[in-house]
Design an enzyme around this catalytic site. Structure first.
Site, PDB file in Angstrom:
ATOM      1  N   HIS A 146     -49.993  51.640  -2.615  1.00  0.00           N
ATOM      2  CA  HIS A 146     -50.905  52.419  -3.461  1.00  0.00           C
ATOM      3  C   HIS A 146     -50.333  53.805  -3.756  1.00  0.00           C
ATOM      4  CE1 HIS A 146     -55.337  53.976  -4.098  1.00  0.00           C
ATOM      5  NE2 HIS A 146     -54.512  54.381  -5.032  1.00  0.00           N
ATOM      6  N   HIS A 151     -49.107  56.395  -7.369  1.00  0.00           N
ATOM      7  CA  HIS A 151     -49.212  56.538  -8.825  1.00  0.00           C
ATOM      8  C   HIS A 151     -48.009  57.319  -9.336  1.00  0.00           C
ATOM      9  CE1 HIS A 151     -53.191  54.919  -8.315  1.00  0.00           C
ATOM     10  NE2 HIS A 151     -53.555  55.920  -7.541  1.00  0.00           N
ATOM     11  N   ARG A 175     -51.635  56.940 -13.282  1.00  0.00           N
ATOM     12  CA  ARG A 175     -52.674  57.758 -12.616  1.00  0.00           C
ATOM     13  C   ARG A 175     -54.029  57.296 -13.132  1.00  0.00           C
ATOM     14  NH1 ARG A 175     -51.609  60.955  -8.326  1.00  0.00           N
ATOM     15  NH2 ARG A 175     -49.366  60.781  -8.401  1.00  0.00           N
ATOM     16  N   HIS A 222     -59.305  49.706  -8.845  1.00  0.00           N
ATOM     17  CA  HIS A 222     -59.212  51.179  -8.859  1.00  0.00           C
ATOM     18  C   HIS A 222     -59.845  51.687 -10.135  1.00  0.00           C
ATOM     19  CE1 HIS A 222     -57.828  55.165  -8.108  1.00  0.00           C
ATOM     20  NE2 HIS A 222     -56.920  54.827  -7.205  1.00  0.00           N
ATOM     21  N   HIS A 250     -58.764  52.525  -1.279  1.00  0.00           N
ATOM     22  CA  HIS A 250     -59.497  53.498  -0.450  1.00  0.00           C
ATOM     23  C   HIS A 250     -60.338  52.823   0.627  1.00  0.00           C
ATOM     24  CE1 HIS A 250     -59.084  55.215  -4.641  1.00  0.00           C
ATOM     25  NE2 HIS A 250     -58.215  55.889  -3.934  1.00  0.00           N
ATOM     26  N   GLU A 295     -51.609  56.682  -1.630  1.00  0.00           N
ATOM     27  CA  GLU A 295     -51.865  57.447  -2.865  1.00  0.00           C
ATOM     28  C   GLU A 295     -50.979  58.691  -2.956  1.00  0.00           C
ATOM     29  OE1 GLU A 295     -56.338  57.338  -4.531  1.00  0.00           O
ATOM     30  OE2 GLU A 295     -55.830  59.230  -3.608  1.00  0.00           O
TER      31      GLU A 295
END
Lengths: 334, 334
Positions: free
Chosen positions: A6, A8, A65, A173, A217, A277
């Site tokens: 995960h 971006h 993103r 997401h 998450h 992330e």
């Protein structure tokens, strides 16, 4: 090997200049994609690689993103162009640093539009750009009205069919949020809870037993609110909630140790994949530990009830098992 | 003494018959309130008292069933009538069983309507009916559009002013949800997360330092997602999130032990109040323990890191400290 599923893209400023100008002019007429130099891309990429090296991550999956996906903007042609453009940037980043990155596609989702409109871009990213996964936004309305069909709704079936056919895991997401009372980062959390409950209350996994769903998450609120949904489903005579939950996968992108401990207890190490992330919301030093919140490996290493095998699964094994398009060279596996 | 601050009325069937007929006819013309006999009320009440006795709860606060509040229905006059009617039923229940119950008012909230429209009912419940608290729905739109102002918005200030003046704690609790992808029980959770973040990102506690806010269901997703919001607020240069969170109170209405353990670690025993929602979603046997999910006292008793003082606070002390309108007779305190 540490695989972070995960991440971006860290795209150069010119990418967002293009976004600003296109949105300002509503992409009508569409003025074409700007040329972004390798140098420009590489400058951001060097930072990104440095960050991965600093925390010991070997390979990171990167997607557009999410909070800039602008799925709810009209005309939807603009969203199609933007998504294609960012996916192309990601493909170039992977090409420039193949040891460090793999691509996860964004989709040109537009509320009300048939989800089949996203399939050409999905196939292009998988078959031409060599991506390993796809990011799916359960709320292309971005907190607006009407609320979209839940992920358990047949609206999504053509996408699920394509994902199973291509054997591509989807990362749930959400994107921005238009409601002033709800930040995008909180909307992520709420949408994940809605996505989980919608999927598990539906026939999706009977109709698509091979569908691979990873929830970002660490599953929003659900691991914390298990008792409520255990009771809720028992009262309705439905399948045991803990059993149902194992149809889904989750990443570890949750920045507190106690919460991750709870997640490991409730979800278990077979269904958790390392995800951070990084760089993102968690890229700020945690005053308690001295290192950034999104530096999650030391946190997971310090959870004392995990075995070496558990950690292997979370850091590497589960990702390799799920992401069948992931080719890792011998040199990468130390 | 065990005080359960989160319960809802078990009203007789005639109450919901009235609701059905009034909604069907849009309350236009309004045909008046039906007479409900003491006998009818007492029949339900006996069940309810039996349930409290079976789990050892001495006193429960009861409010209107939130999922039937129908705040988003028009005309709003119907909502006013319904709320008044249910509050009256609760007042009679408390009068019939004063050893077991205290009233928590529902408010006739209507989206877009000035919140001052709720103040006469608030005052009536406090000053005439002797209630001890109030239930506030952060989403009177019930999952519809447009989303209402967050609890941090000045829209709510006239209510907060009245709550401080009357010294009444508000229980944050949403109602039904019109979005097919989101059950009301999940909407509760999501709305609690939104409420917490909206309040803590606002000036509400600077403007109303004496406002008492209790968030239902142990705070939605927030205790589990602390790390995300710690990082988010640090990056924005805002007050430490853990410190900010202590401005709020939470109930223990979360039906899993691991989650309650996390809540006690993150929120702490000074800010948690015993609450179960019994009878409600959790009124079904937990196959793991053999007793109902909403029988939370044995769960909290079994959390080994809590001291006797911690338990006293959660079961009794915090409720007595917060709810200044709560008169407990010497006979009730064993």
């Amino acid at each position: 090997m540490i695989i972070d599923i995960h991440g971006h893209t860290l795209a150069p400023p010119e990418v967002y200049q293009f976004q600003g100008r296109m949105v300002g002019s509503r992409g009508n007429p569409f003025a074409g994609f700007p040329k972004i130099s390798d140098e420009s891309i590489h400058k951001q990429l060097k930072k990104h690689v440095g960050l991965l090296q600093s925390v010991g991550t070997d390979l990171q999956f990167i997607s557009p993103r999410p909070y800039l996906a602008m799925h709810s903007l009209q005309p939807s042609g603009m969203v199609h162009k933007w998504t294609e453009f960012v996916n192309n940037i990601i493909a170039r980043q992977v090409e420039l640093e193949p040891d460090y990155f793999r691509g996860v596609a964004g989709l040109p989702q537009s509320p009300g539009e048939d989800i089949r409109e996203c399939l050409p871009e999905l196939k292009r990213c998988m078959e031409e750009l060599g991506f390993v996964g796809v990011q799916v936004n359960p709320d292309p309305m971005e907190g607006g009205h009407p609320t979209p069909p839940g992920l358990g709704d047949e609206y999504w079936y053509p996408l699920y069919e394509a994902l199973v056919e291509l054997d591509v895991p989807m990362l749930v997401h959400s994107a921005a949020c238009c409601s002033p009372r709800e930040s995008y980062t909180l909307h992520f959390i709420n949408e994940e809870s809605i996505a989980i409950m919608s999927l598990l209350d539906s026939n999706v996994f009977e109709d698509f037993p091979d569908l691979k769903v990873v929830v970002s998450h660490t599953g929003g609120a659900i691991p914390f609110q298990m008792g409520r949904f255990r009771a809720w489903r028992l009262r309705a005579g439905k399948e045991n909630f803990d059993t149902a939950l194992k149809k889904l996968y989750f990443d570890t992108c949750n920045y507190s140790k106690e919460a991750l401990e709870l997640a490991f207890k409730v979800i278990g190490p077979d269904n958790l994949l390392f995800g951070t992330e990084l760089p993102g919301t968690g890229s700020v030093p945690n005053p308690e530990t001295g290192y950034d919140f999104d530096n999650l490996k030391p946190v997971i290493d310090s959870i004392d009830f995990l075995t070496e095998e558990d950690r292997y699964k979370v850091y590497e094994g589960n990702a390799k098992r799920l992401y069948s398009r992931l080719n890792v060279t011998a040199a990468q596996t130390k």
